[in-house]
Design an enzyme around this catalytic site. Sequence first.
Site, PDB file in Angstrom:
ATOM      1  N   LEU A  50       4.019 -12.484  -0.013  1.00  0.00           N
ATOM      2  CA  LEU A  50       3.185 -11.449   0.596  1.00  0.00           C
ATOM      3  C   LEU A  50       1.806 -12.012   0.920  1.00  0.00           C
ATOM      4  O   LEU A  50       1.157 -12.613   0.060  1.00  0.00           O
ATOM      5  CB  LEU A  50       3.041 -10.245  -0.335  1.00  0.00           C
ATOM      6  CG  LEU A  50       4.284  -9.357  -0.481  1.00  0.00           C
ATOM      7  CD1 LEU A  50       5.308  -9.981  -1.426  1.00  0.00           C
ATOM      8  CD2 LEU A  50       3.888  -7.975  -0.988  1.00  0.00           C
ATOM      9  N   HIS A 228       4.357 -14.474 -14.115  1.00  0.00           N
ATOM     10  CA  HIS A 228       4.160 -13.257 -13.327  1.00  0.00           C
ATOM     11  C   HIS A 228       5.531 -12.687 -13.008  1.00  0.00           C
ATOM     12  O   HIS A 228       6.413 -13.394 -12.508  1.00  0.00           O
ATOM     13  CB  HIS A 228       3.396 -13.594 -12.054  1.00  0.00           C
ATOM     14  CG  HIS A 228       3.441 -12.530 -11.003  1.00  0.00           C
ATOM     15  ND1 HIS A 228       3.047 -11.238 -11.237  1.00  0.00           N
ATOM     16  CD2 HIS A 228       3.830 -12.578  -9.711  1.00  0.00           C
ATOM     17  CE1 HIS A 228       3.184 -10.530 -10.129  1.00  0.00           C
ATOM     18  NE2 HIS A 228       3.671 -11.310  -9.195  1.00  0.00           N
ATOM     19  N   TYR A 259       3.183  -4.506  -6.316  1.00  0.00           N
ATOM     20  CA  TYR A 259       3.398  -4.715  -4.885  1.00  0.00           C
ATOM     21  C   TYR A 259       4.903  -4.726  -4.609  1.00  0.00           C
ATOM     22  O   TYR A 259       5.723  -4.931  -5.514  1.00  0.00           O
ATOM     23  CB  TYR A 259       2.738  -6.010  -4.393  1.00  0.00           C
ATOM     24  CG  TYR A 259       3.247  -7.287  -5.017  1.00  0.00           C
ATOM     25  CD1 TYR A 259       4.421  -7.894  -4.564  1.00  0.00           C
ATOM     26  CD2 TYR A 259       2.534  -7.926  -6.032  1.00  0.00           C
ATOM     27  CE1 TYR A 259       4.884  -9.080  -5.119  1.00  0.00           C
ATOM     28  CE2 TYR A 259       2.984  -9.110  -6.596  1.00  0.00           C
ATOM     29  CZ  TYR A 259       4.165  -9.683  -6.133  1.00  0.00           C
ATOM     30  OH  TYR A 259       4.619 -10.856  -6.680  1.00  0.00           O
ATOM     31  N   VAL A 358       0.283 -19.108  -1.776  1.00  0.00           N
ATOM     32  CA  VAL A 358       0.860 -19.190  -0.436  1.00  0.00           C
ATOM     33  C   VAL A 358      -0.059 -18.531   0.585  1.00  0.00           C
ATOM     34  O   VAL A 358      -0.229 -19.016   1.718  1.00  0.00           O
ATOM     35  CB  VAL A 358       2.257 -18.517  -0.413  1.00  0.00           C
ATOM     36  CG1 VAL A 358       2.791 -18.427   1.016  1.00  0.00           C
ATOM     37  CG2 VAL A 358       3.237 -19.295  -1.291  1.00  0.00           C
ATOM     38  N   ASP A 544     -30.631 -25.147  -0.698  1.00  0.00           N
ATOM     39  CA  ASP A 544     -32.087 -25.209  -0.566  1.00  0.00           C
ATOM     40  C   ASP A 544     -32.654 -25.492  -1.941  1.00  0.00           C
ATOM     41  O   ASP A 544     -32.145 -25.001  -2.962  1.00  0.00           O
ATOM     42  CB  ASP A 544     -32.666 -23.943   0.052  1.00  0.00           C
ATOM     43  CG  ASP A 544     -32.495 -22.711  -0.819  1.00  0.00           C
ATOM     44  OD1 ASP A 544     -31.568 -22.685  -1.658  1.00  0.00           O
ATOM     45  OD2 ASP A 544     -33.276 -21.755  -0.646  1.00  0.00           O
ATOM     46  N   GLY A 558     -35.776 -27.752  -8.429  1.00  0.00           N
ATOM     47  CA  GLY A 558     -35.208 -26.431  -8.628  1.00  0.00           C
ATOM     48  C   GLY A 558     -34.017 -26.296  -7.698  1.00  0.00           C
ATOM     49  O   GLY A 558     -34.165 -26.299  -6.477  1.00  0.00           O
TER      50      GLY A 558
END
Length: 814
Positions: A50, A228, A259, A358, A544, A558
Site C-alpha cells: 500500500l 507486523h 489498513y 516500499v 546556517d 553555533g
Amino acid sequence: MGRSVIIIGAGVVGAAVADELTMRGWTDVTVIDAGPLPLTGGSSTHAPGLVYQANSSRMMTELARYTVEKLCGLDDDGEPCFLQVGGLEIATSPERLAELHRRAGWLHASGIPAEVVDPQTCVALHDLLDPEQVLGGLHIPSDGLAKAVRAVSAQTNRAAAAGATLMPDTEVLDILTEELAEGGRRVSGVSTTRGDVLADVVVCCAGIWGQKIAAMVGLALPLTPLEHQLASTTPVPAQAGQATEVARPILRHQGADLYYRDDHDRQVIGWYGHRPMPVAAGDIRAWGDGPDMPSVNAFTPDDFAAAWKESQSLLPSLRDTEVEHGINGIFSFTTDGAPLVGEHPDLAGFWVAEAVWVTHSAGVGRAVAELLVDGASSIDFHEADLARFWPHQVAPPYVLERDQQNFVEVYDLMHPLQPMESPRPLRLPPFHERQRALGGYMLEASGWERPQWYGDNAPLVSGRDIALPGEWAGRYWSPIVGAEAQITRERVAMYDMTALTRLEVVGRGATAFLQEMVTGNVAASVGSVTYCLMLDERGRILSDVTVARIGPSHYQIGANGPLDLARLRKHAPNDVFVRDITSGTCCIGVWGPAARDLVQSLSHDDFSNDGIKYFRGIQAHIGMVPVTALRLSYVGELGWELYTTADLGTKLWDTLWQAGQDHGVIAGGRGAFNSMRLEKGYRSYGADMTEDHDPYEAGVGFAVRMKKESFIGKEALADLDPAAPRRKIVCLTSEDPQALVMGKEPVFHGADPVGYVTSAAWGHTIGKAIAYAWLPAELTVEGTVVDIGYFDQRLPYVVTAEPLFDPTMTRLRG
C-alpha cells in the site's frame, strides 16, 4: 561508465538503486543477494504494497510521489508494477476527521491532488464500509498498490540490460577494505560465498539484515526489525466474481491502527495495534531454516483478535468470513521514522540505504544514485541522513525503546510540538533544577529538557492583552508565553540556550579551512562573530551558522546539529580539529532593554556599546564565572549569549538571577523566544530554509561574501541573479488570533495551491499572527492576499514587509 558499485540486497530498494545508477551511466554495478531473484525473501517479498503519499514530512511525501510516478511507468513482462486504484483514509471520530483535513493540507502543499469527502462518497468508493460508522474520508486518486516483487524484477532486469551484473543466491561474508595513502580506509569490495567481488563503492540495501552487514565495518545502524501482522480472509461474499485483483481503493483506518486492500475475492488486513514484537538481527533466519521466507515469522492469532473484531465492525461483509492465513512479517523501524541513508563516517565508499519501506523505495533509490553520481540529491534529504543522530540516539537501549514506540504511534494523531514521553529526562542543562523550581513546562529537543514557559510567571499575565489561539495551536501553549515575550521587550529575561549545538574548530589551518566551508568572511579580527551559510556545490543551503573567532586559530561555531559536525569533520585537513563542545558547556541568553544594566553590574569587563559591539565577542567574567560573551540576539533585543563550562552553569544562573531581581528579570521559555524570532524575521534552518533553497530566495543573501576568493558553492551562486529568484520565503500576517497556524500548511492563491508555511507564531509585540511561507516570486509583492489552508478552513493572510519589529535595528545596536 562511472565508478564500480556493489549493491548488497536485491529487494525493492537495492533494485531501485541499481536501476537509477545504470540510468545515469554507471553500468559497472553488481547486485548481490543471499536469496533468489526476484523473491529474495526480505521485507519486499511479503510487503502488502500500500502506497499512501500523505506525510507530515515533505521529504517523505516527495519520495513516495516519485515512487508512484516511477512504478506507474514500469511493468514486468506486461504486468503492471503499480495499481493506481487510489487511496481512502477514513475517519470515525471528529478528531480523526479534522486530522484528515490536516493531512489533505500536506498533500496540497506538495502539489498532490486530494480531497476530503463525505460519508456517502466514501461508501461509493469502497462499498464494504459501514456507512453508519464513517464520518468522512481523505481520497487521494494517485495512491495505490505497489507490486513490490514485480518492481524488483522490472528494475533489476532493466539494470542488467544496461550492463549490471546480478548475483542471486550469494551471501556476503565480509566487507573488503584497504588503507588510503593520505590516511584512513576505504572499501575495496566484498567477500562472498562465490568468491571476492571488487568495487569502488558498496551500498548496503540489505533491509532487515542491514545491521548484520553494517556490523562487518563497525557501523551500528539505529534501527529495529519488528514483526507486523498481515492477514488474509476467506472469500468475501460481496467480492464474489471479482475479476481484478483490486477493485477498490486501498483503505486505511488509522484511528484503529488498520489498513485494508483487495486480493481478488478476499480482503488483506494489516494491523499496527498489537504489542511491539522486536526481532534481534541475529535471530532472523537464513534461507531454508523454516517453512516460510526469512522475513516471515509464525502468525500469533491472539495478537490479531482485536483487529478482527474491529474489521468485522467496519466492514460488515467480513462477518461472513474467517481469517484464512496470517503472517508476522518483519520490517525495520527507526527512532524518527525516516530512512537511514549515507556514507560510513570512517570508511570511504561504504554507503547504506536502510529502513526504507516500499512506499518510498524508488525515491530513495533515486536519491542514493544522485548522491553517488552528482554529489547531491535533487530534493532536501537531510531528514534521512545517516549522520543526523546524537551519540545517545544510537545507544541500543534508546534505539529499541524509541523504535518500538514509533511502531505503537505509527498511525497516532501527533501534534507538531508533542514531545516524546520516554526515555526522559536524558540531557539536562546544569541549571535544570532552577528551571523546575520556577515551574518550567518542559518539552524536549534532541534529548534536552527545554522550558516552553515558566509557571511562576503566571501572575504576569494579569492586565496584559494576550491573544488566545485556536484549539489546535493552543496545545502545548499558555498565555504565559505572551507575557514572557512582552516582558522581554520591556525589561530583561534569561533564556536557556544550552540545546544550541556548539562546535570548536582549532588548529593552524582553521581560518583557511572555515573560509572555504562558509560563505562569510571569518578571517576578521579576534572577537568577531560572523553569520554564515554552509552550501553545497550547487549553491544550496546546508546550514546556517555563527562563527566566533575566539583566538587566532580558535573558533566557536553555533551550529544546527550533528550534520554540521559530520560535514566539518569530513572536510577538515590534518592540521584542523573539529570538536563538539555542547555537552561540556552551557549557554544563557540575556536579552532585553535592561540586559546591559544587569550584565554590567556583575562584571569588571566593558559591556558598553564601545566595549562590545553588535556581532562581537569577548572573554569576560560574570561575577566569579568566566564566560564567552557573544553580542548576538535571536529575539531582536539588546543582549548577549553567555557561554561557560557545565560545572559553572548553575553558578552563572544564580548570579544573573540574584542580581536581576533589581532589574525585573524573568526566565523566558521557547514559546516566547519563537514568537520574537518571527517578529524579527530570523530564519530557522530545517524549517524556513533547507538544501532545497539558495541564499537569495531564502532572504539570507546578506550572509554571502562573493568577494571572497573561494568557498563551496561560490561558482554556482555566480550564475544566479540575486534580484530575480523564481520563488521567495515571505512574511504573511493576519490580525485574527484564531487564524494562527502551526507550520506545513498549504498556501492558496484563489483555488490553486502555490506554496507552504514553514514557521508560525503569534507576535505578542505586534499583535498579529505571523506565518512564513514559500511562494512564487510574483505573489511576494507586499499587500498580496493569499489563503492558508488550515484543517477545513481557508484563512486570509497578507504578504507583509519584514522585519515586523524594529526594522532599523536600533534596539539591537544600542
